[in-house]
Motif scaffolding. Structure first.
Motif, PDB file in Angstrom:
ATOM      1  N   TYR A  42       0.849  -1.189   0.000  1.00 44.71           N
ATOM      2  CA  TYR A  42       0.000   0.000   0.000  1.00 44.71           C
ATOM      3  C   TYR A  42       0.884   1.238   0.000  1.00 44.71           C
ATOM      4  N   ASP A  43       0.535   2.216  -0.830  1.00 44.01           N
ATOM      5  CA  ASP A  43       1.161   3.537  -0.832  1.00 44.01           C
ATOM      6  C   ASP A  43       0.058   4.527  -0.474  1.00 44.01           C
ATOM      7  N   VAL A  44       0.317   5.333   0.562  1.00 44.76           N
ATOM      8  CA  VAL A  44      -0.694   6.267   1.053  1.00 44.76           C
ATOM      9  C   VAL A  44      -0.098   7.659   1.125  1.00 44.76           C
ATOM     10  N   GLU A  45      -0.851   8.642   0.657  1.00 45.04           N
ATOM     11  CA  GLU A  45      -0.402  10.025   0.793  1.00 45.04           C
ATOM     12  C   GLU A  45      -1.571  10.899   1.228  1.00 45.04           C
ATOM     13  N   ARG A  92      -9.566  -2.571  -3.340  1.00 46.69           N
ATOM     14  CA  ARG A  92      -8.780  -2.645  -2.096  1.00 46.69           C
ATOM     15  C   ARG A  92      -8.306  -1.256  -1.671  1.00 46.69           C
ATOM     16  N   ALA A  93      -7.793  -0.482  -2.606  1.00 45.97           N
ATOM     17  CA  ALA A  93      -7.308   0.864  -2.289  1.00 45.97           C
ATOM     18  C   ALA A  93      -8.464   1.791  -1.919  1.00 45.97           C
ATOM     19  N   ALA A  97      -8.949   3.725   1.657  1.00 41.42           N
ATOM     20  CA  ALA A  97      -9.080   5.182   1.713  1.00 41.42           C
ATOM     21  C   ALA A  97     -10.342   5.585   2.476  1.00 41.42           C
ATOM     22  N   GLN A  98     -11.452   4.881   2.232  1.00 38.64           N
ATOM     23  CA  GLN A  98     -12.695   5.176   2.948  1.00 38.64           C
ATOM     24  C   GLN A  98     -12.545   4.928   4.446  1.00 38.64           C
ATOM     25  N   CYS A  99     -11.907   3.818   4.815  1.00 40.79           N
ATOM     26  CA  CYS A  99     -11.713   3.501   6.234  1.00 40.79           C
ATOM     27  C   CYS A  99     -10.839   4.548   6.920  1.00 40.79           C
ATOM     28  N   THR A 110      -5.096   9.553  -0.595  1.00 43.83           N
ATOM     29  CA  THR A 110      -4.859   8.818  -1.827  1.00 43.83           C
ATOM     30  C   THR A 110      -4.174   7.513  -1.466  1.00 43.83           C
ATOM     31  N   VAL A 111      -4.758   6.402  -1.886  1.00 43.97           N
ATOM     32  CA  VAL A 111      -4.205   5.075  -1.586  1.00 43.97           C
ATOM     33  C   VAL A 111      -4.059   4.315  -2.890  1.00 43.97           C
TER      34      VAL A 111
END
Length: 132
Positions: A42-45, A92-93, A97-99, A110-111
């Motif tokens: 996972y990449d999250v920003e 999945r992304a 993001a919603q969670c 952004t995921v």
């Protein structure tokens, strides 16, 4: 800042990896393959470090079932990843993001997600092409 996390089921719970290994050996006849690992990346920003640390154990993984890491440990295996192309919907992304948005009460981050495969054993170039 982009935060990256790798999530893998504990060895005894890695049913997806065990099933994939059996399929590759039985259907494709790849006898030199000794193991397969399936890792979610996972990449999250657009989130704070605090929110990311909370999401590590509540959104991206279940601590009793999963191993998490900031770096990929391939242990000398053959590694490749599969991810959605820009414009394709990544369930999945989107769910992650919603969670995170619900958990943090902030804007949606952004995921991006990908599946990383680590193949262990003796695999030729032709066999690797067949697997991919």
């Amino acid at each position: 800042m982009v935060y990256r996390i790798f999530v893998e089921k504990k060895k005894e719970l890695a049913h997806e990896a065990h099933a994939l290994l059996a399929e590759l050996k039985n259907l494709l006849g790849i006898k030199g393959l000794t193991g397969v690992r399936v890792i979610n990346r996972y990449d999250v920003e657009n989130i704070t470090e605090d929110v990311f640390l909370k999401a590590r154990v509540s959104v991206f993984s279940e601590p009793q079932l999963d191993l998490t890491s900031a770096e990929l440990d391939a242990r000398g295996g053959i590694v490749f990843a599969v991810e959605y192309l820009p414009g394709q919907f990544d369930q999945r992304a989107d769910s992650a993001a919603q969670c995170i948005q619900i958990m943090s009460c902030k804007d949606r981050p952004t995921v991006r997600s990908a599946k990383v495969y680590v193949l262990e054993g003796d695999v030729s170039e032709d066999e690797l092409a067949a697997i991919k």
